[in-house]
Motif scaffolding. Structure first.
Motif, PDB file in Angstrom:
ATOM      1  N   THR A  85      41.556  40.577  43.491  1.00 27.67           N
ATOM      2  CA  THR A  85      42.252  41.618  44.250  1.00 27.67           C
ATOM      3  C   THR A  85      41.478  42.938  44.207  1.00 27.67           C
ATOM      4  O   THR A  85      41.411  43.655  45.213  1.00 27.67           O
ATOM      5  CB  THR A  85      43.676  41.831  43.716  1.00 27.67           C
ATOM      6  OG1 THR A  85      43.621  42.136  42.326  1.00 27.67           O
ATOM      7  CG2 THR A  85      44.527  40.592  43.936  1.00 27.67           C
ATOM      8  N   LEU A  86      40.883  43.261  43.051  1.00 24.94           N
ATOM      9  CA  LEU A  86      40.079  44.489  42.965  1.00 24.94           C
ATOM     10  C   LEU A  86      38.869  44.418  43.889  1.00 24.94           C
ATOM     11  O   LEU A  86      38.547  45.383  44.583  1.00 24.94           O
ATOM     12  CB  LEU A  86      39.623  44.734  41.525  1.00 24.94           C
ATOM     13  CG  LEU A  86      40.685  45.173  40.523  1.00 24.94           C
ATOM     14  CD1 LEU A  86      40.062  45.303  39.136  1.00 24.94           C
ATOM     15  CD2 LEU A  86      41.308  46.479  40.937  1.00 24.94           C
ATOM     16  N   PHE A 117      42.399  36.223  39.255  1.00 26.31           N
ATOM     17  CA  PHE A 117      43.219  36.718  40.358  1.00 26.31           C
ATOM     18  C   PHE A 117      43.145  38.245  40.416  1.00 26.31           C
ATOM     19  O   PHE A 117      42.982  38.836  41.486  1.00 26.31           O
ATOM     20  CB  PHE A 117      44.667  36.257  40.194  1.00 26.31           C
ATOM     21  CG  PHE A 117      45.588  36.813  41.232  1.00 26.31           C
ATOM     22  CD1 PHE A 117      45.586  36.303  42.518  1.00 26.31           C
ATOM     23  CD2 PHE A 117      46.446  37.865  40.927  1.00 26.31           C
ATOM     24  CE1 PHE A 117      46.423  36.825  43.484  1.00 26.31           C
ATOM     25  CE2 PHE A 117      47.283  38.391  41.881  1.00 26.31           C
ATOM     26  CZ  PHE A 117      47.276  37.874  43.171  1.00 26.31           C
ATOM     27  N   TRP A 118      43.238  38.906  39.266  1.00 27.25           N
ATOM     28  CA  TRP A 118      43.189  40.359  39.209  1.00 27.25           C
ATOM     29  C   TRP A 118      41.836  40.881  39.686  1.00 27.25           C
ATOM     30  O   TRP A 118      41.757  41.819  40.479  1.00 27.25           O
ATOM     31  CB  TRP A 118      43.477  40.803  37.773  1.00 27.25           C
ATOM     32  CG  TRP A 118      43.413  42.280  37.555  1.00 27.25           C
ATOM     33  CD1 TRP A 118      44.209  43.239  38.095  1.00 27.25           C
ATOM     34  CD2 TRP A 118      42.465  42.960  36.728  1.00 27.25           C
ATOM     35  NE1 TRP A 118      43.834  44.473  37.651  1.00 27.25           N
ATOM     36  CE2 TRP A 118      42.760  44.343  36.802  1.00 27.25           C
ATOM     37  CE3 TRP A 118      41.420  42.537  35.930  1.00 27.25           C
ATOM     38  CZ2 TRP A 118      42.023  45.282  36.112  1.00 27.25           C
ATOM     39  CZ3 TRP A 118      40.698  43.484  35.237  1.00 27.25           C
ATOM     40  CH2 TRP A 118      40.999  44.846  35.343  1.00 27.25           C
ATOM     41  N   VAL A 119      40.754  40.256  39.215  1.00 27.21           N
ATOM     42  CA  VAL A 119      39.412  40.674  39.641  1.00 27.21           C
ATOM     43  C   VAL A 119      39.237  40.438  41.131  1.00 27.21           C
ATOM     44  O   VAL A 119      38.643  41.257  41.840  1.00 27.21           O
ATOM     45  CB  VAL A 119      38.333  39.939  38.812  1.00 27.21           C
ATOM     46  CG1 VAL A 119      36.948  40.121  39.410  1.00 27.21           C
ATOM     47  CG2 VAL A 119      38.347  40.414  37.374  1.00 27.21           C
ATOM     48  N   PHE A 144      44.849  34.290  35.592  1.00 26.67           N
ATOM     49  CA  PHE A 144      45.383  35.622  35.879  1.00 26.67           C
ATOM     50  C   PHE A 144      44.250  36.641  35.988  1.00 26.67           C
ATOM     51  O   PHE A 144      44.232  37.475  36.906  1.00 26.67           O
ATOM     52  CB  PHE A 144      46.374  36.056  34.790  1.00 26.67           C
ATOM     53  CG  PHE A 144      46.844  37.467  34.947  1.00 26.67           C
ATOM     54  CD1 PHE A 144      47.764  37.797  35.926  1.00 26.67           C
ATOM     55  CD2 PHE A 144      46.347  38.469  34.128  1.00 26.67           C
ATOM     56  CE1 PHE A 144      48.189  39.103  36.089  1.00 26.67           C
ATOM     57  CE2 PHE A 144      46.759  39.771  34.286  1.00 26.67           C
ATOM     58  CZ  PHE A 144      47.683  40.100  35.260  1.00 26.67           C
ATOM     59  N   TYR A 145      43.295  36.581  35.069  1.00 32.41           N
ATOM     60  CA  TYR A 145      42.164  37.507  35.087  1.00 32.41           C
ATOM     61  C   TYR A 145      41.364  37.357  36.376  1.00 32.41           C
ATOM     62  O   TYR A 145      40.996  38.347  37.020  1.00 32.41           O
ATOM     63  CB  TYR A 145      41.267  37.272  33.866  1.00 32.41           C
ATOM     64  CG  TYR A 145      40.005  38.091  33.888  1.00 32.41           C
ATOM     65  CD1 TYR A 145      40.031  39.451  33.611  1.00 32.41           C
ATOM     66  CD2 TYR A 145      38.776  37.514  34.213  1.00 32.41           C
ATOM     67  CE1 TYR A 145      38.878  40.208  33.631  1.00 32.41           C
ATOM     68  CE2 TYR A 145      37.626  38.266  34.240  1.00 32.41           C
ATOM     69  CZ  TYR A 145      37.677  39.609  33.948  1.00 32.41           C
ATOM     70  OH  TYR A 145      36.537  40.347  33.989  1.00 32.41           O
TER      71      TYR A 145
END
Length: 121
Positions: free
Chosen positions: A28-29, A24-26, A21-22
């Motif tokens: 997208t940023l 994936f979030w990074v 999850f982390y």
């Protein structure tokens, strides 16, 4: 003993899911930042293109800038030519330039005043 193994496997799976999850979030940023940088690069290219067109005339504008504002003001206001001051020539640069000094003057520490020390002038 089997309960400990089961809880260990669950902990490892939760750790892997959290890391996924982390990441994936990074990702997208970073994708959003890359898009913003592409837009900025296009804007900079446009500005550089405009600057290339204006560049050759800037020196001419700077050289004739002293009289140009008077001509524009006279044209717009209708004031007579005699009422406008003549252009002031620039002073010649000194052969040896002065050293750079801060605009605020010499800096002085107040710590010396607090302990009662006064340096000799």
């Amino acid at each position: 003993m089997t309960g400990l193994v089961v809880w260990t496997v669950i902990d490892v799976l939760l750790l892997i899911a959290g890391l996924a999850f982390y990441l994936f979030w990074v990702g997208t940023l970073l994708t959003r930042i890359a898009g913003n940088l592409e837009e900025c690069a296009e804007i900079v290219r446009t500005i550089v293109g405009h600057a290339k067109l204006i560049g050759p005339g800037v020196e001419h504008i700077n050289e004739t800038g002293g009289g140009g504002w008077r001509a524009r003001c006279r044209c717009c206001t209708g004031w007579p030519r005699a009422s406008w001051p003549a252009s002031t020539p620039r002073p010649e640069a000194p052969a040896v330039p002065e050293p750079a000094r801060p605009a605020s003057g010499t800096r002085r520490s107040r710590l010396l005043d607090a302990v009662g020390f006064a340096p000799k002038a």
